[in-house]
Enzyme design. Structure first.
Site, short mmCIF file in Angstrom:
data_model
loop_
_atom_site.label_atom_id
_atom_site.label_comp_id
_atom_site.label_asym_id
_atom_site.label_seq_id
_atom_site.Cartn_x
_atom_site.Cartn_y
_atom_site.Cartn_z
N SER A 119 0.81 -1.21 0.00
CA SER A 119 0.00 0.00 0.00
C SER A 119 0.85 1.26 0.00
O SER A 119 0.30 2.36 -0.08
CB SER A 119 -0.92 0.01 1.24
OG SER A 119 -0.15 -0.08 2.42
N HIS A 140 -2.32 -2.94 -6.14
CA HIS A 140 -2.81 -2.56 -4.82
C HIS A 140 -4.33 -2.58 -4.78
O HIS A 140 -5.01 -1.68 -5.30
CB HIS A 140 -2.28 -1.16 -4.45
CG HIS A 140 -2.73 -0.68 -3.11
ND1 HIS A 140 -2.98 0.64 -2.82
CD2 HIS A 140 -3.02 -1.36 -1.96
CE1 HIS A 140 -3.38 0.77 -1.58
NE2 HIS A 140 -3.41 -0.44 -1.04
N GLU A 152 -5.10 -0.04 -7.73
CA GLU A 152 -4.00 0.80 -8.20
C GLU A 152 -2.94 -0.10 -8.83
O GLU A 152 -2.48 -1.04 -8.19
CB GLU A 152 -3.37 1.57 -7.03
CG GLU A 152 -4.16 2.75 -6.54
CD GLU A 152 -3.43 3.53 -5.45
OE1 GLU A 152 -3.33 4.74 -5.56
OE2 GLU A 152 -2.97 2.89 -4.48
N ASN A 190 -2.96 6.22 -0.52
CA ASN A 190 -2.47 6.47 0.85
C ASN A 190 -1.71 7.78 0.99
O ASN A 190 -1.57 8.29 2.10
CB ASN A 190 -1.62 5.29 1.32
CG ASN A 190 -2.50 4.13 1.75
OD1 ASN A 190 -3.52 4.34 2.41
ND2 ASN A 190 -2.14 2.93 1.38
#
Length: 286
Positions: A119, A140, A152, A190
């Site tokens: 992540s 991800h 992702e 993130n």
């Protein structure tokens, strides 16, 4: 190259979810963990999820049974020799991931793609532990994997175009929405989410408002499905802290400095829902 058999490394919440969506989409799946009981626990979670889907009329019993029949369990990394795609969903730690990818590089067939569900960690650095950096990529998934549509897809510095294209097509086959992201700390999800959570922790730390008030403002005022402190508990405060540390180290910018209260909770073992206590006390809610 066609992807027929997928090996998922790590049978926890993310890994079992990834294995589930691949099995539901017609792929043969090896669900791997360090110990047989860990893999069995992951399979048990998948079975419960699929039974729930069947009871709600979202899938037939036949489709459920077919999906389960495509799953096999593993506690021997040598089983990677049978995979066309390996997806690592292990702990978010660069040393562990680098060592694992170095081992997988020796075991997996020459044509196999090695993907990581990291992540926040750099794909290029993970790929450098292998002799096939052109076949290493970030994939991800979002949590919970069977529900969330986004994946992702992160290219490393050496990731080949045909590898990216195949992984993009694979994500589409799972009925996911793939989004291409460049290899920067935290990627997009993130890099934006974790500083927001961290700022919410600072807001609590500085006494601006109670945890309930902070969460209510973001839910009712910003239309978020859950407040940032509740979300942090759901993700795991240790995971939040690790990602903030990765961002802080990767960019060298103090805007990513983890809040001292977040560190304090992690040191106390208050990691969120998985330990029964984080910003909220889940033992009391039981």
């Amino acid at each position: 190259m066609n992807i027929n058999k997928v090996m998922v490394i790590g049978a926890g919440q993310m890994g079992s979810g990834i294995a589930q969506v691949f099995a539901m989409s017609g792929y043969q799946v090896i669900l791997h963990d360090l110990k047989p009981e860990f893999a069995e626990k992951g399979l048990s979670v998948i079975e419960k999820n699929l039974i729930r889907q069947t009871s709600k009329g979202k899938m037939t019993e036949e489709d459920r049974d077919k999906a389960l029949s495509r799953l096999e369990l593993s506690s021997d990394l040598q089983n990677a020799q049978h995979a066309d795609l390996v997806i690592e969903a292990a702990i978010e730690n660069m040393d562990i991931k680098s060592k694992l990818f170095s081992e997988l590089d020796k075991i997996a067939p020459e044509h196999a793609i090695l993907a990581t569900n990291t992540s926040s960690l750099p794909i290029t650095e993970i790929a450098a532990a292998t002799t096939r950096p052109e076949k290493v990529i970030g994939m991800h998934f979002m949590n919970p994997v069977p529900v969330m549509k986004l994946v992702e897809i992160i290219r490393g510095l050496a990731t080949a175009d045909d590898v990216y294209t195949l992984i993009h097509e694979t994500a589409l086959s799972l009925k996911k929405v793939p989004v291409e992201v460049n290899d920067f700390p935290g990627f997009v999800s993130n890099r934006i989410l974790m500083p927001m959570i961290n700022e919410a922790v600072y807001t609590l730390y500085e006494g601006v408002a109670s945890k309930e008030a902070i969460d209510d403002v973001m839910k009712l005022g910003m239309n978020h499905p859950m407040g940032p402190l509740t979300l942090a508990d759901f993700i795991g405060l240790d995971t939040c802290l690790y990602i903030m540390e990765t961002l802080h180290e990767g960019f060298g910018d103090d805007k990513y400095r983890p809040c001292p209260l977040l560190r304090k909770y992690v040191k106390a073992g208050w990691l969120g829902k998985k330990t029964g206590r984080g910003f909220y006390n889940y033992d009391e809610q039981a």
